[in-house]
Design an enzyme around this catalytic site. Sequence first.
Site, short mmCIF file in Angstrom:
data_model
loop_
_atom_site.label_atom_id
_atom_site.label_comp_id
_atom_site.label_asym_id
_atom_site.label_seq_id
_atom_site.Cartn_x
_atom_site.Cartn_y
_atom_site.Cartn_z
N ASP A 1 0.80 -1.22 0.00
CA ASP A 1 0.00 0.00 0.00
C ASP A 1 0.84 1.28 0.00
O ASP A 1 0.28 2.37 0.16
CB ASP A 1 -0.97 -0.02 1.19
CG ASP A 1 -2.14 -0.96 0.91
OD1 ASP A 1 -2.54 -1.10 -0.26
OD2 ASP A 1 -2.66 -1.57 1.87
N ASP B 1 -6.81 -4.79 -4.32
CA ASP B 1 -6.50 -3.39 -4.01
C ASP B 1 -5.21 -2.92 -4.68
O ASP B 1 -5.02 -1.75 -4.98
CB ASP B 1 -6.34 -3.19 -2.49
CG ASP B 1 -7.35 -3.96 -1.66
OD1 ASP B 1 -7.80 -5.03 -2.11
OD2 ASP B 1 -7.65 -3.53 -0.55
N1 GLY Z 1 -6.91 -1.49 0.89
C1 GLY Z 1 -7.60 -2.01 2.01
C2 GLY Z 1 -9.04 -1.69 2.04
O1 GLY Z 1 -9.65 -1.29 1.06
O2 GLY Z 1 -9.61 -1.84 3.10
#
Ligand code: GLY
Length: 369
Positions: free
Chosen positions: A94, A151
Site C-alpha cells: 500500500d 487493491d
Molecule cells: N486497501 C484495504 C481496504 O480497502 O480496506
Amino acid sequence: MLNRYEEALNRIAAKFRRTAEAAAEAGIIPYQSAGGKWTASPYDGNSWWTGGFWPGLMWQLWQLTGDGFFQEEARRAESLLTAEFRSFRKLNHDVGFMYLLSCGADAKLTGSEQPETDLLHAASLLMGRFNPAGFIRAWNEPERVGYAIIDCMMNLALLYRASRDTGDPRFRNTARIHADTTLREFLREDGSVSHIIELDPDTGKRVREHPGQGYGPGTQWSRGQAWGLYGFALAYRHLGEERYLKAAERIAENFTAHIRPDGLTDCDFCQPAEEERIDNLAGAIAACGLQELSALTGAEKWKRGAERLADGLLEHCADWGNERCGILTHCTASYHDDGAGRHTNIIYGDYFLTEALMKFCGKDPELWS
Ligand code: GLY
C-alpha cells in the site's frame, strides 16, 4: 451559477478549513472522526495504509482554493509518512496509496525535488515486493507470502509514475506482469472480482481464494469491486492494453447493476437482503473509477453511473455540521470486523468523494497519473 458539485466542493473546503487545524494540533494523520474529534488509524501507527488520503485531500483542496493552509497541512502529514521509511517493516504494497497522494502530489503540483525523491524511494519499495513468480506480494506475515489482493491494482499507479519520471521501463513492466496475473486470477465470469488470491510463491500457480473484507468466500466485496474498476481503468490509461479496458468495463457493468436505488452502495453485493450494511467508501471510489472510464471511452453511461453514486452520497450521507470533523458517513472498513470502523466517517471516503467532485468540475489534479 455554481452547479451542485461546485457547491459541494466549496462546502467541503470550508468544513476542512475549520476542522483540519484540530488534526495539526493533535499531531496526527486523521483516519476517522466521531464526537467532534479526529482519531488516528487504529493499527500500525503512521505505517497504516490510509496515511496518504489526508495529505491527498489537502492537496485537492489546495488545488481548488489556492489556500496555503492546505499545502502546509499536506506537508505536515507528508513528513510523518516519510519518517516511516526508516522503520520500514510495517510498510507493505500500500505504499502506492500512501506516497502517491502525499509526496507524489507534492512533486506533481509544486515541482519540489525532495518529494520526488521520496516518491521514487516508495516506488523502489513496491518493486522490492515483486515476486518473479508473477505478482506483487501484498502483506508481510510469513504465512501470507503468496497473497495478492485486488487493491494492489491501485498501487500500480506508483509504478507507472516512476517509469514516466525516470524513463526506466522496469517499473511499468512489473506493473504489467502483476496486472496480467490479476486479470487471470481475480476476474470472474460475471464481471466481479475476488479480494484475495493465494499463489504459490515459487511457481505463481493459484493455491486458493481467501475470504477478505466482504461477506464470505466467493462473494462480491463492493470496495474490492471499486478498486478493480478504477485500477484496471488506470492500467489501460498507462499501459494502453485493450484487455485492461475490457476488464474495467466488465467490472463497471457489474458494479453499476448493484447501485442501490438511493445511490448508496452495500458493503457486499451478495450480503443477505435483510442486512443493512452500507459502504460509502466503495461508492466514492467507484464514482472516480467510472469517470476515469468515461474519460477513456467517451461513454456517457459511465458518467451517469458516477453521478448516481455522487448524488446518493451528497443527498443522504454528507455531514456538514459539527458532529464529525469529516463529511461522508456510513463508511465500513470490513463486513465482519468493526475494528477499523463501521457506518462511520473514514478519511478515504472524504478523499474519494472530493476527487470525484473535482473530476465532475474539471479541476482534478490527476494524482494517480
Ligand atoms: N486497501 C484495504 C481496504 O480497502 O480496506
